[in-house]
Design a protein around this motif. Structure first.
Motif, PDB file in Angstrom:
ATOM      1  N   ALA A  41      -0.978   1.825   8.501  1.00  0.00           N
ATOM      2  CA  ALA A  41      -0.261   0.554   8.513  1.00  0.00           C
ATOM      3  C   ALA A  41      -0.377  -0.123   9.874  1.00  0.00           C
ATOM      4  O   ALA A  41      -0.621  -1.334   9.964  1.00  0.00           O
ATOM      5  N   TYR A  42      -0.246   0.660  10.940  1.00  0.00           N
ATOM      6  CA  TYR A  42      -0.348   0.095  12.281  1.00  0.00           C
ATOM      7  C   TYR A  42      -1.768  -0.410  12.562  1.00  0.00           C
ATOM      8  O   TYR A  42      -1.949  -1.464  13.180  1.00  0.00           O
ATOM      9  N   ARG A  43      -2.759   0.334  12.111  1.00  0.00           N
ATOM     10  CA  ARG A  43      -4.149  -0.093  12.337  1.00  0.00           C
ATOM     11  C   ARG A  43      -4.453  -1.382  11.579  1.00  0.00           C
ATOM     12  O   ARG A  43      -5.159  -2.254  12.085  1.00  0.00           O
ATOM     13  N   LEU A  44      -3.946  -1.484  10.357  1.00  0.00           N
ATOM     14  CA  LEU A  44      -4.150  -2.716   9.603  1.00  0.00           C
ATOM     15  C   LEU A  44      -3.531  -3.899  10.340  1.00  0.00           C
ATOM     16  O   LEU A  44      -4.119  -4.984  10.408  1.00  0.00           O
ATOM     17  N   TYR A  45      -2.335  -3.707  10.876  1.00  0.00           N
ATOM     18  CA  TYR A  45      -1.666  -4.774  11.612  1.00  0.00           C
ATOM     19  C   TYR A  45      -2.494  -5.174  12.838  1.00  0.00           C
ATOM     20  O   TYR A  45      -2.762  -6.361  13.066  1.00  0.00           O
ATOM     21  N   VAL A  46      -2.896  -4.181  13.626  1.00  0.00           N
ATOM     22  CA  VAL A  46      -3.631  -4.462  14.858  1.00  0.00           C
ATOM     23  C   VAL A  46      -4.945  -5.182  14.558  1.00  0.00           C
ATOM     24  O   VAL A  46      -5.311  -6.148  15.243  1.00  0.00           O
ATOM     25  N   LYS A  47      -5.654  -4.739  13.522  1.00  0.00           N
ATOM     26  CA  LYS A  47      -6.913  -5.388  13.169  1.00  0.00           C
ATOM     27  C   LYS A  47      -6.684  -6.838  12.760  1.00  0.00           C
ATOM     28  O   LYS A  47      -7.435  -7.735  13.148  1.00  0.00           O
ATOM     29  N   ALA A  48      -5.617  -7.090  11.985  1.00  0.00           N
ATOM     30  CA  ALA A  48      -5.321  -8.460  11.558  1.00  0.00           C
ATOM     31  C   ALA A  48      -4.934  -9.344  12.739  1.00  0.00           C
ATOM     32  O   ALA A  48      -5.130 -10.565  12.705  1.00  0.00           O
ATOM     33  N   GLU A 108      11.464   3.561   3.329  1.00  0.00           N
ATOM     34  CA  GLU A 108      11.814   4.961   3.509  1.00  0.00           C
ATOM     35  C   GLU A 108      10.670   5.663   4.212  1.00  0.00           C
ATOM     36  O   GLU A 108       9.502   5.318   4.022  1.00  0.00           O
ATOM     37  N   MET A 109      11.000   6.646   5.039  1.00  0.00           N
ATOM     38  CA  MET A 109      10.005   7.435   5.751  1.00  0.00           C
ATOM     39  C   MET A 109      10.151   8.882   5.325  1.00  0.00           C
ATOM     40  O   MET A 109      11.238   9.448   5.395  1.00  0.00           O
ATOM     41  N   GLU A 110       9.057   9.451   4.839  1.00  0.00           N
ATOM     42  CA  GLU A 110       9.089  10.825   4.358  1.00  0.00           C
ATOM     43  C   GLU A 110       9.460  11.770   5.483  1.00  0.00           C
ATOM     44  O   GLU A 110       8.896  11.705   6.585  1.00  0.00           O
ATOM     45  N   GLU A 111      10.426  12.640   5.234  1.00  0.00           N
ATOM     46  CA  GLU A 111      10.894  13.565   6.256  1.00  0.00           C
ATOM     47  C   GLU A 111       9.785  14.509   6.680  1.00  0.00           C
ATOM     48  O   GLU A 111       9.067  15.073   5.864  1.00  0.00           O
ATOM     49  N   GLY A 112       9.619  14.648   7.997  1.00  0.00           N
ATOM     50  CA  GLY A 112       8.608  15.553   8.527  1.00  0.00           C
ATOM     51  C   GLY A 112       7.238  14.938   8.661  1.00  0.00           C
ATOM     52  O   GLY A 112       6.311  15.590   9.123  1.00  0.00           O
ATOM     53  N   SER A 113       7.068  13.699   8.231  1.00  0.00           N
ATOM     54  CA  SER A 113       5.779  13.018   8.369  1.00  0.00           C
ATOM     55  C   SER A 113       6.023  11.522   8.449  1.00  0.00           C
ATOM     56  O   SER A 113       7.119  11.050   8.182  1.00  0.00           O
ATOM     57  N   GLU A 114       4.994  10.809   8.819  1.00  0.00           N
ATOM     58  CA  GLU A 114       5.116   9.360   8.916  1.00  0.00           C
ATOM     59  C   GLU A 114       4.418   8.714   7.722  1.00  0.00           C
ATOM     60  O   GLU A 114       3.406   8.043   7.848  1.00  0.00           O
ATOM     61  N   VAL A 115       4.967   8.944   6.543  1.00  0.00           N
ATOM     62  CA  VAL A 115       4.509   8.291   5.325  1.00  0.00           C
ATOM     63  C   VAL A 115       5.568   7.271   4.940  1.00  0.00           C
ATOM     64  O   VAL A 115       6.738   7.625   4.751  1.00  0.00           O
ATOM     65  N   LEU A 116       5.170   6.017   4.830  1.00  0.00           N
ATOM     66  CA  LEU A 116       6.107   4.921   4.603  1.00  0.00           C
ATOM     67  C   LEU A 116       5.972   4.399   3.184  1.00  0.00           C
ATOM     68  O   LEU A 116       4.866   4.336   2.638  1.00  0.00           O
ATOM     69  N   ARG A 117       7.108   4.021   2.589  1.00  0.00           N
ATOM     70  CA  ARG A 117       7.091   3.418   1.258  1.00  0.00           C
ATOM     71  C   ARG A 117       8.309   2.522   1.113  1.00  0.00           C
ATOM     72  O   ARG A 117       9.333   2.732   1.782  1.00  0.00           O
ATOM     73  N   PRO A 118       8.241   1.526   0.224  1.00  0.00           N
ATOM     74  CA  PRO A 118       9.416   0.684  -0.006  1.00  0.00           C
ATOM     75  C   PRO A 118      10.542   1.492  -0.637  1.00  0.00           C
ATOM     76  O   PRO A 118      10.297   2.448  -1.374  1.00  0.00           O
ATOM     77  N   VAL A 119      11.753   1.125  -0.334  1.00  0.00           N
ATOM     78  CA  VAL A 119      12.916   1.803  -0.910  1.00  0.00           C
ATOM     79  C   VAL A 119      12.875   1.710  -2.434  1.00  0.00           C
ATOM     80  O   VAL A 119      12.529   0.670  -3.004  1.00  0.00           O
ATOM     81  N   GLY A 120      13.184   2.817  -3.091  1.00  0.00           N
ATOM     82  CA  GLY A 120      13.256   2.818  -4.550  1.00  0.00           C
ATOM     83  C   GLY A 120      11.945   3.022  -5.261  1.00  0.00           C
ATOM     84  O   GLY A 120      11.891   2.950  -6.490  1.00  0.00           O
ATOM     85  N   THR A 121      10.868   3.293  -4.524  1.00  0.00           N
ATOM     86  CA  THR A 121       9.558   3.512  -5.144  1.00  0.00           C
ATOM     87  C   THR A 121       9.227   5.002  -5.125  1.00  0.00           C
ATOM     88  O   THR A 121       9.815   5.767  -4.353  1.00  0.00           O
ATOM     89  N   GLU A 173       0.793  -1.228   0.000  1.00  0.00           N
ATOM     90  CA  GLU A 173       0.000   0.000   0.000  1.00  0.00           C
ATOM     91  C   GLU A 173       0.831   1.288   0.000  1.00  0.00           C
ATOM     92  O   GLU A 173       0.279   2.380  -0.048  1.00  0.00           O
ATOM     93  N   GLY A 174       2.150   1.173   0.062  1.00  0.00           N
ATOM     94  CA  GLY A 174       2.967   2.377   0.122  1.00  0.00           C
ATOM     95  C   GLY A 174       2.905   3.214  -1.151  1.00  0.00           C
ATOM     96  O   GLY A 174       2.725   2.654  -2.241  1.00  0.00           O
ATOM     97  N   PRO A 175       3.022   4.549  -1.013  1.00  0.00           N
ATOM     98  CA  PRO A 175       3.174   5.306   0.217  1.00  0.00           C
ATOM     99  C   PRO A 175       1.914   5.217   1.093  1.00  0.00           C
ATOM    100  O   PRO A 175       0.804   5.418   0.602  1.00  0.00           O
ATOM    101  N   ILE A 176       2.117   4.914   2.370  1.00  0.00           N
ATOM    102  CA  ILE A 176       1.013   4.706   3.301  1.00  0.00           C
ATOM    103  C   ILE A 176       1.336   5.416   4.606  1.00  0.00           C
ATOM    104  O   ILE A 176       2.485   5.426   5.053  1.00  0.00           O
TER     105      ILE A 176
END
Length: 281
Positions: free
Chosen positions: A166-173, A201-214, A158-161
């Motif tokens: 991401a944490y809520r999806l994990y907890v629900k699962a 990778e984590m976007e600087e200044g926010s918690e947006v996560l994505r796989p490296v190189g995307t 789902e990245g950028p997410i």
């Protein structure tokens, strides 16, 4: 007694309400085609992804019209997902034997406020690929070796997410009801370990996560996300594209692009933030 199109459809609604993913997929032939308004979904693997994304929104579906003849059913529904406004949908399914061979579904066009329509202003949106939930260990007791690979799965799908999503999806699962501070701590720790290992990778200044190189920004369908679960820069880029296509009422145009209806106070505040980002970058 043989299945009728209406009995198959009614069973599908019960399976959606119960969250029965595999039983939903089993209603379709191996070579079945589900034609959405944005793309075709062909075969069991693609259908599984489609319904996993649908079930993740926990939709409430009300049938407003249904007509069947021979092996065909035409229907209209109102679908409510989470706190979002109801969406009107239409569809048609065709049986072959007692299973579904063809299924067409889409969303009715939405009129914007003041009687004006921004539906004529369209931009291309990438399909949203949702993570397929499966049983995962409780984050409060699982070690980093167990949590990290699952988070990487979610971010890769789902990245950028937003990290929060991401944490809520994990907890629900994992069977949890809500993202508590006790659960958040090990999930956040696993995220920083993945970043340190060069996996995400984590976007600087926010918690947006994505796989490296995307790509840092992907302008996608809303999918199973709530509006405020869309990364702000993604909405800002959508606004820029809508503006370039001729839209003037950008907040309303964004709602129309996502198939949403009502401009809530929460949505208005979020879209105002996105407009600031769109004008700055």
């Amino acid at each position: 007694m043989s299945n009728t199109p209406r009995s198959v459809f009614d069973r599908q609604l019960r399976l959606i309400a119960a969250g029965e993913l595999e039983a939903l997929v089993a209603q379709y032939h191996d070579d079945a085609l589900l034609l959405r308004s944005d793309r075709p979904v062909v075969g069991h693997a693609a259908l599984r992804d489609h319904f996993a994304a649908l079930l993740a929104t926990a939709p409430a579906i009300e049938v407003t019209q249904a007509v069947e003849a021979q092996d065909v059913l035409s229907y209209q529904t109102t679908v409510t997902a989470g706190e979002e406004d109801p969406v009107r949908q239409y569809g048609m399914l065709v049986l072959r034997g007692e299973r579904i061979a063809r299924h067409v579904t889409g969303v009715f066009p939405v009129a914007s406020g003041g009687g004006r329509k921004t539906g004529a202003i369209t931009v291309d949106l990438e399909p949203y690929t949702a993570w397929s939930p499966h049983a995962v260990p409780d984050p409060r007791s699982a070690g980093r070796e167990a949590i990290g690979p699952v988070l990487l799965e979610i971010v890769s799908a789902e990245g950028p997410i937003l990290a929060e999503r991401a944490y809520r999806l994990y907890v629900k699962a994992s069977g949890g009801k809500a993202l508590t501070s006790i659960a958040r701590a090990p999930l956040s720790g696993a995220t920083f370990r993945l970043k340190g290992a060069g996996a995400i990778e984590m976007e600087e200044g926010s918690e947006v996560l994505r796989p490296v190189g995307t790509p840092e920004i992907r302008v996608r369908e809303l999918g199973p996300r709530a509006l405020d679960e869309v990364p702000l820069r993604e909405v800002a880029e959508l606004m820029r594209r809508l503006r370039a296509a001729g839209a003037t009422e950008l907040p309303r145009a964004v709602l129309d692009a996502y198939g949403l209806v009502r401009m809530t106070a929460k949505a208005e505040d979020f879209l105002a933030q996105a407009m600031l980002v769109a004008d700055e970058e």
